[in-house]
Design a protein around this motif. Structure first.
Motif, short mmCIF file in Angstrom:
data_model
loop_
_atom_site.label_atom_id
_atom_site.label_comp_id
_atom_site.label_asym_id
_atom_site.label_seq_id
_atom_site.Cartn_x
_atom_site.Cartn_y
_atom_site.Cartn_z
N GLY A 113 0.78 -1.22 0.00
CA GLY A 113 0.00 0.00 0.00
C GLY A 113 0.81 1.27 0.00
N SER A 114 2.14 1.19 -0.13
CA SER A 114 2.87 2.45 -0.12
C SER A 114 3.23 2.86 -1.54
CB SER A 114 4.13 2.32 0.72
OG SER A 114 5.12 1.67 -0.03
N LEU A 115 3.55 4.14 -1.70
CA LEU A 115 3.89 4.67 -3.01
C LEU A 115 5.35 5.07 -2.98
CD1 LEU A 115 3.52 6.01 -5.76
CD2 LEU A 115 2.40 7.91 -4.65
N ILE A 148 -2.68 8.08 -9.10
CA ILE A 148 -1.49 7.56 -8.45
C ILE A 148 -1.34 8.03 -7.01
CG2 ILE A 148 1.01 7.39 -8.67
CD1 ILE A 148 0.59 8.16 -11.66
N GLY A 149 -1.72 9.26 -6.78
CA GLY A 149 -1.40 9.91 -5.50
C GLY A 149 -2.10 9.29 -4.31
N PRO A 150 -1.86 9.89 -3.13
CA PRO A 150 -2.40 9.32 -1.87
C PRO A 150 -3.92 9.30 -1.86
CG PRO A 150 -1.31 11.46 -1.51
CD PRO A 150 -1.00 11.06 -2.90
N PHE A 190 5.34 16.37 -7.66
CA PHE A 190 4.57 15.33 -6.99
C PHE A 190 5.32 14.71 -5.81
CE2 PHE A 190 3.57 14.94 -11.60
CZ PHE A 190 2.41 15.70 -11.52
N LEU A 191 6.64 14.98 -5.74
CA LEU A 191 7.43 14.23 -4.76
C LEU A 191 6.99 14.44 -3.31
CD1 LEU A 191 10.96 14.36 -6.35
CD2 LEU A 191 9.27 12.54 -6.38
N PRO A 192 6.59 15.68 -2.91
CA PRO A 192 6.19 15.82 -1.49
C PRO A 192 5.05 14.89 -1.11
CG PRO A 192 6.46 17.97 -2.52
CD PRO A 192 6.59 16.97 -3.61
N GLN A 193 4.26 14.39 -2.09
CA GLN A 193 3.07 13.62 -1.72
C GLN A 193 3.31 12.12 -1.67
OE1 GLN A 193 -0.45 14.87 -3.84
NE2 GLN A 193 0.61 16.68 -4.58
N LEU A 224 -5.70 4.37 -6.80
CA LEU A 224 -4.82 3.25 -6.46
C LEU A 224 -4.40 3.26 -5.00
CD1 LEU A 224 -2.47 3.05 -9.55
CD2 LEU A 224 -4.41 1.62 -9.00
N LYS A 225 -4.99 4.14 -4.17
CA LYS A 225 -4.49 4.18 -2.80
C LYS A 225 -4.75 2.80 -2.18
CE LYS A 225 -8.59 5.96 -0.49
NZ LYS A 225 -9.45 7.01 -0.97
N GLY A 226 -3.80 2.37 -1.36
CA GLY A 226 -3.95 1.03 -0.78
C GLY A 226 -3.27 -0.04 -1.62
#
Length: 1520
Positions: free
Chosen positions: A657-659, A797-799, A817-820, A803-805
């Motif tokens: 579940g992590s990105l 893609i993001g939180p 996008f990197l901070p997220q 696709l979260k989870g």
């Protein structure tokens, strides 16, 4: 025989041959006749039973037919044994009988039991109709006819009433059995026939039907009534389908490989064993290779084991046929012999005639069975090879992939599989040709003695001659191909840039270029034609030369040698048999050599390593790692085994579940990391595992040639709700509205009708829809615009995305996008340099922080661009082509695609075309839809039905009507001289009877030679004239096509896919150049051969004329059925062929995606289906040839029969020479008849090319280029005033007006800006000035001259345009600026300086001669735009039109162009179509168009003050 028969006679020639009522002696009737069927059955049944054991087709229910057969078999057994017991009974009565009376009934009875057993055994094994038994019953009946007749003849006193009765019962029953065995049983239970709605009737066909191919007739009739379509084709036989053939071949290949390995290991020997502990695997390999005993697995062996047995059946047929071939010359000898004897009984002559007919018939049936087996083997071979290569290419390693390109492999599948297929048909010639040659020589030697060698010498000498010609022809062909490719390439460019050519009035110069290439091409063609004329001469006069030398030598060697009819004509027919194998042998050998080279290649590919290391769930790391989904420990990976590591010591763990974002500079191994996770790379050390299913989005989106929806579903079931959400998330909904068919739009190969961004989003949608556990996203955001990227990141893609989870790895360049993301992994040169969250990495101030510093500047600039005014104009920037590079590539590919694609695949092309022109034509969607339908139908109609006579006449006209007649006349003469030579031969042989031989020998030989040689010369002449004619036709047809295409109005090119036009120039012209003439040559040859046969037979036996009518009727009838059916089958076959290869090349490019989603099996199935689909139309095609062959050869055999019969009837009036002549001619006719039909069919399918070229040579043309009496003065236009008077225009007939009632005046030297929304008609205005669009009404006047009255070139050469898309042609830079070479080099350099290109050009080595590649690929887009500017400067006309480039040029170039135009065109009238308003703010006036009418027309300042449309636009652009 004495022991068996006692005092009965076995043979008595007075009883048989020398009597008018022949009969066979009693002992012969009792022994040989009844025994022959028995011997046959006992010999064949063991093999047959074995065969049935292995080929079980299922079980057939007991039917009435079966019961009757069985009962009759038992009764026959009882009848025979009744005879046996009566013999015992008589013995007990002391009437001793010879032993034959016991032996024969015993044998026959046993045989009847065997036959009955076979009837039942066949039923259990599912045989519906038995060939073995059919032949058995036939032989039995034939053998029983003789005693039947003799018992009737001597029936006055029947002593042996019992045997008399039993014999007639026996005869009756065998006859009934024969009739019954013609009928079929029901199909076996559970067979495919029952389940399949469209099964092939062959499965259920009876033995007779199979031998004569009668089962095909239904399709022939269907094809004759209406053109066949795909739904009419029968489904493929199970045993020919890929699902059986390919696994079978692959199993054999596996066996072969394991054998080779075990062999290698054995050879390595026991002494290698102890070392295993200390030796590393690499060294071990070296050790093995030192022993050199490594046996390579041979693909050939695998093929032989897979297809050999079936092929051998065909070879057995071939052997039989070869032997039977030599029966007819012997029968001919007997027949001629028979006509010489005045007292020979007539029945003998008749039986000879019927025997000739019988052997010919048998030969026909056997030959076609042989062909059928060979062709089916070839077909299976092709399926097998394609299937094997396809399966291999799905699992092949990258290393192996490097060694052979996609093109090579596709070539292997298309060309080479085809070659193997063609070879199988002739493979038997390898042993059959020598056999035939030996047999023929043996019989010739018996006939003429050693003088035969003279003839053979001639034949052998002709072989090198033919070989030399073949070699030369091949070199010429290569040269010809080169010219042809050049011409097509240039033509392709011209058609792509046709608009520019028209705008610049440059057509003439390019037409010249094409014609120059064409001239070279025709010169080579002419040489080839002369060579082929020579070889035709050699081929036609070979038999004659051979006969001449042999006979001449024979007669002159020895005084006592007399050439009589028997010797002459039997030798002739033997020489004719010799001709085929002698010609075939060299060909077969050369093609075997070619093919064997390809075999190595295939073996290599199939041996290439299959890597595809499965990374899923390799190890279970215990409960504590339960939520780690992606796991790499100390991983070191490389692309190929021996390469150095691309990724070194990688450690990654991604919890569920992590990105994880992967960042790093270009080429630092980000993509490699993803590939390693997918198992695409070689793992050198470490551990790697992925849990669960994977979805993968590659950097270069891979799109299938299928509908948009299929691309997203990718084999998963369709769920409306989920599908809609996916589209929404991937921002695809707005795109669907634009595509002509919504999500059912057919997407071209490689996603050709989608923009780069759309492709990427479809690829993303596919991943999202697949609902996997792990997502590997390789830079999916770079191809789309910034705001779309943001949308996708947030929504997918993001939180907070869809696709979260899920576990996600995102490779990205986008810093925003990197901070997220949860974690960031920074890669440097194939290693992980640091990993952690955004905040951690910033604190560390390492590689990541530096990366950020480098990139953030660019990012800020990117954000600025988002508010750039362009977006205001287009709802979705993605749709406007603002990705020039992608677009270029796409255009490039479109071109190639359209050339490759056959004409039947246009619907998709149409849609693509329409998209490009969307920005120019405001057509309503309904209109587009209708147009599309129209187009489709139009493409199909030219293709069906019979060819009109008019088309043949067109071709004859192109050749030249007189020349056409002259060619036919020459062919007639040549046949006449051949007939003359043979009649002379028959006269010569008649000398022998009247014993006036010696005195005339030299005269006879001389005249014979003269006639024969004149035939050869005439053949050569006729081939030469035909060659001249064909080249004339080729030149004329191409010329008219070319002329017309240059004069065709632009609207034609807008609505016709380029591919279709190119097809006329490539495929159809090729057919007219090369295929058609050779077909005509063969046709004329066979036609005259057949006609001359008829003439000869009628001359010798006039009564034959009566039979010709009915035979000709049957012939024409069969021919019409065949031609209609086979023509359509060929079309269907070629249409279904290209999908195989396009699917294949598509697969190869997408292997990683296919593997990642685990869709291998599905794709293999798809490929198999496509191959089967193709074989489905190929198989009836082969059978149609067999069907035709059997029917036509039957007619030929009838001709033989009648020729022989009439010769027997009129034997008193005929000389033996004439009999020999007419029968030997008849024996040859079958071949010509057969080929004549084939050629008619080929002629019909090829003459279509003339029709298609004609169709495009007669499209409507635009106005004349120069109108003589209306030419404007040379300095026109002096001032440059332009006036539109109430002007309206539409794109094409039947469409709405694009400009309505426009009136305006422009003074010379004014600068006018034209603005308006997309589709307001801006571009149309400029096109009207150049008359690319003709007025619907109203006028345009330039300096007092109405432009509609002058010639197009006069008009266009006085105006200049700088088009929106810069088009360059391949050639020198100089040619691109000044194709007519009107200007001096100084002028050209000056212009280059003004257009800021001087520095670039003078730095090149070749200066002005710099070669531009096709489409100017080797210049940047900006430089191309500057070249267009240079063109304009060079022409320097009074009126300049500037169609401003939207996205192709960076701001800097744009300023250059603008300033140059301001200075250089100060006193000219300039019209600018503006997209960026700041360029026209200082113009004299601005014209605002709206919906084709003038909305506002004034100076910019006034317009802004008016607060109208222009003000709104300026405000959007931040200028007001």
């Amino acid at each position: 025989m004495k022991h068996l028969c006692g005092n009965l006679t076995f043979w008595d020639s007075n009883l048989t041959k020398h009597t008018d009522l022949p009969d066979l002696p009693a002992c012969f009737q009792l022994s040989v006749l009844p025994w022959s069927p028995c011997i046959y059955l006992w010999l064949t049944s063991p093999f047959y039973i074995l065969y049935l054991k292995r080929n079980n087709r299922g079980y057939i229910m007991m039917s009435i037919l079966n019961r009757i057969k069985t009962v009759l078999g038992l009764i026959l057994w009882i009848v025979c044994w009744t005879d046996l017991f009566s013999s015992f009974h008589e013995m007990s009565q002391n009437q001793s009988k010879p032993p034959i009376y016991f032996v024969t009934p015993l044998i026959v009875g046993m045989t009847m039991l065997l036959a009955t057993f076979l009837i039942q055994y066949e039923r259990l094994k599912g045989v519906q109709s038995s060939g073995v038994l059919f032949i058995f019953w036939t032989i039995s009946v034939l053998c029983a006819i003789v005693p039947f007749r003799s018992k009737i003849m001597y029936q006055n006193g029947v002593e042996d009433k019992l045997r008399f009765t039993t014999f007639y019962i026996y005869f009756g029953l065998t006859l009934i059995q024969l009739i019954l065995s013609c009928f079929n049983e029901k199909p076996p239970l559970f067979s495919s026939v029952v389940t399949d709605p469209n099964s092939c009737p062959e499965i259920t066909a009876g033995f007779l039907s199979k031998m004569t191919f009668w089962w095909f007739t239904s399709m022939a009739i269907k094809g004759y009534k209406s053109p066949l379509e795909n739904k009419d084709l029968w489904s493929l036989n199970k045993q020919d389908s890929s699902e059986l053939v390919v696994p079978n071949l692959l199993n054999e290949w596996e066996v072969e490989k394991s054998k080779a390995q075990s062999y290698t290991v054995m050879k390595a020997g026991p002494d290698a064993e102890p070392n295993h502990v200390s030796v590393s695997p690499e060294e071990e390999e070296v050790l093995l290779s030192k022993r050199k005993e490594v046996r390579q697995p041979s693909f050939l062996r695998a093929l032989l084991r897979a297809f050999g047995p079936y092929f051998l059946i065909g070879s057995a047929f071939k052997l039989l046929q070869d032997l039977i071939t030599f029966v007819n010359p012997q029968l001919l000898r007997m027949l001629i012999d028979f006509t010489k004897q005045s007292n020979a009984p007539l029945w003998w002559g008749y039986s000879l005639a019927f025997m000739m007919f019988g052997t010919s018939l048998l030969q026909t049936l056997i030959l076609h069975q042989h062909f059928q087996y060979c062709f089916v083997t070839g077909m299976r071979l092709r399926s097998g090879i394609i299937g094997a290569i396809y399966r291999k290419s799905l699992v092949i390693t990258n290393e192996a992939k490097r060694s052979s390109t996609v093109g090579e492999v596709v070539n292997l599948m298309s060309v080479d599989a085809q070659r193997f297929m063609d070879l199988t048909t002739f493979l038997n010639m390898l042993w059959s040709a020598p056999l035939q040659i030996i047999l023929a020589l043996f019989f010739l030697w018996r006939n003429l003695g050693p003088s035969v060698l003279a003839g053979v010498a001639v034949m052998v000498l002709l072989i090198p001659f033919n070989a030399f010609i073949a070699m030369k022809t091949r070199t010429y062909q290569v040269e010809q191909m080169k010219h042809k490719d050049d011409r097509i390439k240039l033509m392709n460019e011209i058609l792509n840039g046709i608009k520019v050519l028209k705008l610049y009035a440059w057509e003439v110069s390019f037409k010249e270029k094409i014609l120059q290439i064409r001239q070279k091409e025709l010169t080579v063609l002419r040489k080839t034609a002369y060579l082929s004329a020579l070889s035709t001469m050699a081929w036609t006069s070979a038999p004659f030369m051979v006969a001449l030398t042999t006979f001449a030598v024979y007669v002159t060697v020895d005084e006592s040698n007399v050439l009589d009819a028997e010797k002459a004509f039997v030798s002739l027919s033997l020489f004719n048999i010799l001709r085929f194998p002698l010609n075939m042998l060299p060909q077969v050998i050369s093609s075997i050599v070619q093919v064997s080279l390809r075999f190595l290649h295939i073996t290599q590919i199939l041996q290439g390593e299959s890597s595809f290391t499965d990374t899923s769930d390799a190890v279970d790391y215990g409960a504590k790692l339960i939520d780690i989904y992606i796991y790499v420990v100390n991983g070191t990976f490389s692309w190929a085994k021996q390469d150095q590591a691309t990724l070194d010591n990688i450690n990654v763990m991604v919890p569920q579940g992590s990105l994880l974002a992967v960042v790093g500079h270009v080429g630092c191994g980000k993509t490699s990391l993803v590939s390693a996770l997918l198992g695409e790379m070689e793992k050198q050390e470490g551990q790697i595992s992925i849990r669960g299913s994977v979805a993968y989005v590659p950097q270069q989106a891979w799109i299938q040639n299928a509908t948009l929806r299929d691309n997203i579903l990718f084999g998963r079931p369709y769920v409306e709700q989920k599908y809609r959400c996916v589209l929404e998330a991937c921002a695809l909904t707005p795109d669907l509205e634009v595509l002509p068919g919504g999500d059912q739009t057919e997407i071209g190969e490689k996603g050709i009708n989608l923009s780069g961004g759309q492709r990427q989003r479809v690829s993303l949608a596919r991943a999202l829809y697949s609902d996997a556990d792990v997502y590997l996203l390789d830079d999916p955001l770079s191809a789309v615009d910034a705001h779309v990227a943001k949308h996708i990141f947030d929504k997918v893609i993001g939180p907070e995305g869809a696709l979260k989870g899920k576990t996600r790895i995102l490779v990205t360049h986008g810093i925003s996008f990197l901070p997220q993301v949860d974690n960031i992994l920074v890669m440097v040169d194939g290693r992980v340099s640091e990993m952690g969250s955004y905040q951690d990495l910033l604190k560390q101030n390492g590689a990541f922080a530096e990366f950020l510093r480098n990139y953030s500047l660019e990012d800020i600039i990117e954000d600025d661009e988002e508010e750039f005014p362009e977006d205001a104009l287009s709802n979705h920037t993605d749709m406007v082509d603002n990705e020039p590079v992608v677009n270029e590539a796409r255009r490039q590919f479109m071109r190639q695609m359209s050339i490759m694609s056959n004409d039947l695949e246009n619907p998709k092309k149409m849609s693509r075309r329409r998209r490009c022109s969307e920005r120019k034509h405001p057509e309503s969607p309904t209109e587009k839809k209708e147009l599309k339908v129209d187009k489709l139908i139009q493409a199909e109609t030219t293709e069906t039905g019979r060819v009109k006579f008019k088309v043949y006449w067109e071709y004859a006209k192109a050749v030249g009507p007189f020349l056409s007649l002259f060619i036919c006349f020459l062919y007639g003469c040549q046949s006449a001289s051949a007939i003359g030579a043979n009649f002379w031969l028959s006269e010569w042989t008649n000398d022998a009877q009247h014993n006036r031989t010696q005195d005339q020998v030299s005269m006879r030989v001389g005249v014979y030679a003269a006639l024969g040689i004149s035939q050869g010369v005439l053949v050569m002449f006729s081939s030469f004239t035909l060659a001249l004619g064909k080249i004339q036709a080729a030149r004329k047809l191409h010329q008219t096509l070319l002329d017309n295409k240059f004069h065709t109005p632009q609207s034609f090119f807008d609505t016709t896919p380029i591919g279709r036009i190119i097809n006329r120039f490539s495929k159809d012209i090729y057919v007219i150049d090369e295929v058609l003439p050779s077909t005509i040559l063969m046709f004329l040859g066979t036609f005259f051969a057949s006609v001359s046969t008829m003439i000869v037979i009628i001359c010798s036996t006039p009564i034959f004329a009566l039979v010709i009518g009915p035979l000709a009727l049957i012939y024409v009838f069969v021919q019409r059925f065949y031609v209609a059916t086979s023509r359509q089958l060929k079309r269907l076959e070629s249409v279904s062929r290209s999908p195989i290869y396009s699917h294949f090349s598509e697969t190869i490019t997408g292997t990683s995606v296919i593997r990642a989603y685990g869709r291998n099996a599905a794709f293999v199935l798809m490929s198999d289906m496509k191959v089967d689909e193709n074989q489905k139309s190929y198989y009836p095609g082969i059978v149609s040839n067999r069907w035709l062959g059997v029917r036509i050869e039957f007619i030929g055999n009838c001709i033989v029969l009648f020729a022989a019969l009439f010769a027997v009837i009129g034997k008193d009036k005929l000389s033996p020479g004439l009999v020999g002549l007419s029968v030997s001619y008849a024996l040859q006719v079958t071949m010509s008849l057969n080929w004549m039909v084939r050629m008619t069919s080929d002629l019909e399918s090829n003459i279509v090319a003339v029709e298609r070229v004609k169709e495009y040579s007669e499209t409507q043309t635009e106005a004349p280029w120069i109108v003589k009496d209306k030419q404007p003065p040379p300095d026109w236009p002096p001032k440059g005033d332009v006036e539109f008077v109430d002007y309206s225009v539409r794109y094409r007939e039947g469409l709405d007006l694009v400009l309505r009632n426009i009136s305006l005046k422009v003074k010379g030297g004014e600068k006018i800006g034209i603005v308006g929304r997309t589709g307001a008609g801006k571009s149309s205005m400029t096109l009207c000035l150049f008359r690319l669009l003709e007025a619907a009404d109203g006028e345009i006047v330039i300096d007092e001259v109405k432009i509609s009255e002058i010639g197009l070139h006069d008009l266009r050469s006085k105006l200049t345009i700088i088009p929106q898309e810069p088009v360059l042609f391949s050639g020198t830079l100089r040619m691109n600026l000044d194709p007519f070479e009107k200007y001096s080099d100084e002028e050209v350099w000056k212009v280059l300086e003004l257009s800021h290109l001087k520095k670039f050009v003078s730095n090149q080595t070749s200066k002005l001669e710099l070669e531009c590649s096709e489409g100017g690929e080797n210049l940047s887009v900006g430089q191309r735009q500057l070249v267009c500017l240079a063109r304009a400067l060079l022409r320097k006309t009074r009126i300049l039109v500037l169609d401003e480039a939207t996205a192709a040029v960076d701001l800097e170039t744009d300023d250059l162009i603008q300033s140059t135009i301001r200075t250089q065109f100060e006193d000219c009238t300039v019209f600018t179509i503006a997209h960026r308003l700041n360029t026209i703010m200082d113009y004299t006036r601005v014209l605002v168009l709206d919906k084709g009418q003038i909305a506002e027309f004034d100076t910019p300042t006034n317009l802004i003050a008016q607060k109208g449309i222009f003000y709104g636009m300026a405000k959007d652009a931040g200028l007001a």
